[in-house]
Design a protein around this motif. Structure first.
Motif, PDB file in Angstrom:
ATOM      1  N   ARG A 171      45.067   5.750  24.869  1.00  0.00           N
ATOM      2  CA  ARG A 171      44.394   4.958  23.844  1.00  0.00           C
ATOM      3  C   ARG A 171      43.369   5.822  23.121  1.00  0.00           C
ATOM      4  O   ARG A 171      42.763   6.720  23.715  1.00  0.00           O
ATOM      5  N   GLY A 176      38.998   1.145  17.050  1.00  0.00           N
ATOM      6  CA  GLY A 176      39.798   1.261  18.249  1.00  0.00           C
ATOM      7  C   GLY A 176      39.367   0.312  19.354  1.00  0.00           C
ATOM      8  O   GLY A 176      38.460  -0.499  19.161  1.00  0.00           O
ATOM      9  N   PRO A 177      39.994   0.410  20.510  1.00  0.00           N
ATOM     10  CA  PRO A 177      41.010   1.417  20.832  1.00  0.00           C
ATOM     11  C   PRO A 177      42.362   1.119  20.179  1.00  0.00           C
ATOM     12  O   PRO A 177      42.729  -0.044  19.989  1.00  0.00           O
ATOM     13  N   TYR A 178      43.071   2.206  19.843  1.00  0.00           N
ATOM     14  CA  TYR A 178      44.386   2.109  19.219  1.00  0.00           C
ATOM     15  C   TYR A 178      45.443   2.636  20.179  1.00  0.00           C
ATOM     16  O   TYR A 178      45.211   3.595  20.918  1.00  0.00           O
ATOM     17  N   LYS A 223      37.470  -2.953  16.644  1.00  0.00           N
ATOM     18  CA  LYS A 223      36.228  -2.191  16.781  1.00  0.00           C
ATOM     19  C   LYS A 223      35.749  -2.216  18.235  1.00  0.00           C
ATOM     20  O   LYS A 223      35.929  -3.195  18.952  1.00  0.00           O
ATOM     21  N   SER A 224      35.120  -1.133  18.642  1.00  0.00           N
ATOM     22  CA  SER A 224      34.485  -1.042  19.956  1.00  0.00           C
ATOM     23  C   SER A 224      33.099  -0.445  19.770  1.00  0.00           C
ATOM     24  O   SER A 224      32.826   0.231  18.775  1.00  0.00           O
ATOM     25  N   CYS A 265      40.096   6.125  20.052  1.00  0.00           N
ATOM     26  CA  CYS A 265      39.016   5.480  19.306  1.00  0.00           C
ATOM     27  C   CYS A 265      38.488   6.439  18.256  1.00  0.00           C
ATOM     28  O   CYS A 265      38.470   7.663  18.451  1.00  0.00           O
TER      29      CYS A 265
END
Length: 286
Positions: free
Chosen positions: A238, A124-126, A114-115, A240
């Motif tokens: 990346r 994310g970030p994923y 989580k962000s 989110c």
């Protein structure tokens, strides 16, 4: 017009669907440039195909560059269907998905990362590899997928297995041809839309297929990772958001190689001087 005036912008860029050039809104924009609030701007306008700029996708979009500090130009294509003296051949789905494994992860495989942005917690970030997840199609859906060859669509289903047709297609044999379709390795993709993960929305089935060796066929829709790569996003990008939010980010994006080409044309409008943003020889620092 209001935003350009309020911001004091020297240059603006508009991206829209190809039919925008035939719209009333485009006529209003031309009027503002010719004799209205944007009369100090010159514009360059045309329909560009992302495939002509190194994207493994046929995606035609109206691009408008407006400038009041010099005459703008649209970027010159760098790729062509067959390739030419100064152009490389179009990128294909095979080029975009090189090295991506055929088997997708489970739908629930996204990490619980989580962000927080602007007081809101989002996923994310994923990484790109973390977006390589599939779906859980029903057996009926799998049976439908297996009938569709590369480049095919719902009419192949109607011809080969009419018993698998949903009522809406059975009752309306004419209409869109590329839904429930399969991509082709040797060609650019069709336009990646925001719901690429739904095969009924376009030609989004994985291109690997065999009429006889069913174990070789990859009977699934493309993953978020594959859609992003076809759009031209780099492997290090990346992401989110939720799955649907990321899909909208992918499908609504201007493909990065095309965006880069447009940005290069915008940069040419600004004089290069020594100082901030330049090195001692006056060369622009990217």
């Amino acid at each position: 017009t209001r935003i350009v005036q309020a911001s004091g912008a020297k240059v603006f860029v508009i991206e829209n669907v190809d039919r925008f050039m035939k719209s009333g809104e485009f006529e209003l924009l031309k009027h503002e440039v010719e004799s209205g609030a944007l009369s100090d701007f010159e514009i360059a306008v045309g329909v560009l195909d992302a495939a002509d700029y190194g994207v493994a996708q046929r995606r035609k979009r109206t691009i408008i560059i407006g400038s009041r500090i010099g005459r703008p130009s649209l970027p010159v294509p760098t790729h062509a269907k067959e390739g030419a003296l100064f152009e490389a051949p179009w990128q294909t789905v095979r080029d975009a998905l090189k090295g991506v494994r055929r088997k997708a992860k489970a739908p629930d495989s996204l990490p619980a990362t989580k962000s927080e942005f602007f007081g809101r917690k989002i996923g994310g970030p994923y990484s790109m590899s973390e977006l390589h997840f599939g779906r859980n199609p029903t057996q009926l859906s799998l049976d439908r997928y297996r009938v569709i060859p590369p480049g095919g669509g719902r009419h192949d289903l109607a011809r080969e297995r009419p018993d698998l047709l949903p009522p809406c297609w059975r009752n309306k044999p004419e209409g869109t041809v590329d839904v429930m379709g399969r991509l082709q390795w040797s060609k650019p993709s069709v336009t990646i839309r925001t719901e690429f993960f739904k095969p009924e929305k376009g030609r989004y089935l994985h291109p690997e297929w065999s009429a006889t060796a069913l174990e070789r066929s990859v009977d699934r829709v493309i993953t978020h990772r594959e859609a992003a790569l076809i759009q031209g996003f780099p492997q290090h990008f990346r992401w989110c958001g939720s799955k649907s939010e990321i899909a909208r980010q992918i499908g609504n994006a201007v493909p990065p190689p095309l965006a880069h080409a447009i940005a290069d044309e915008v940069a040419k409008l600004f004089p290069v001087t020594a100082g901030a943003g330049s090195d001692a020889q006056g060369r622009r620092i990217a």
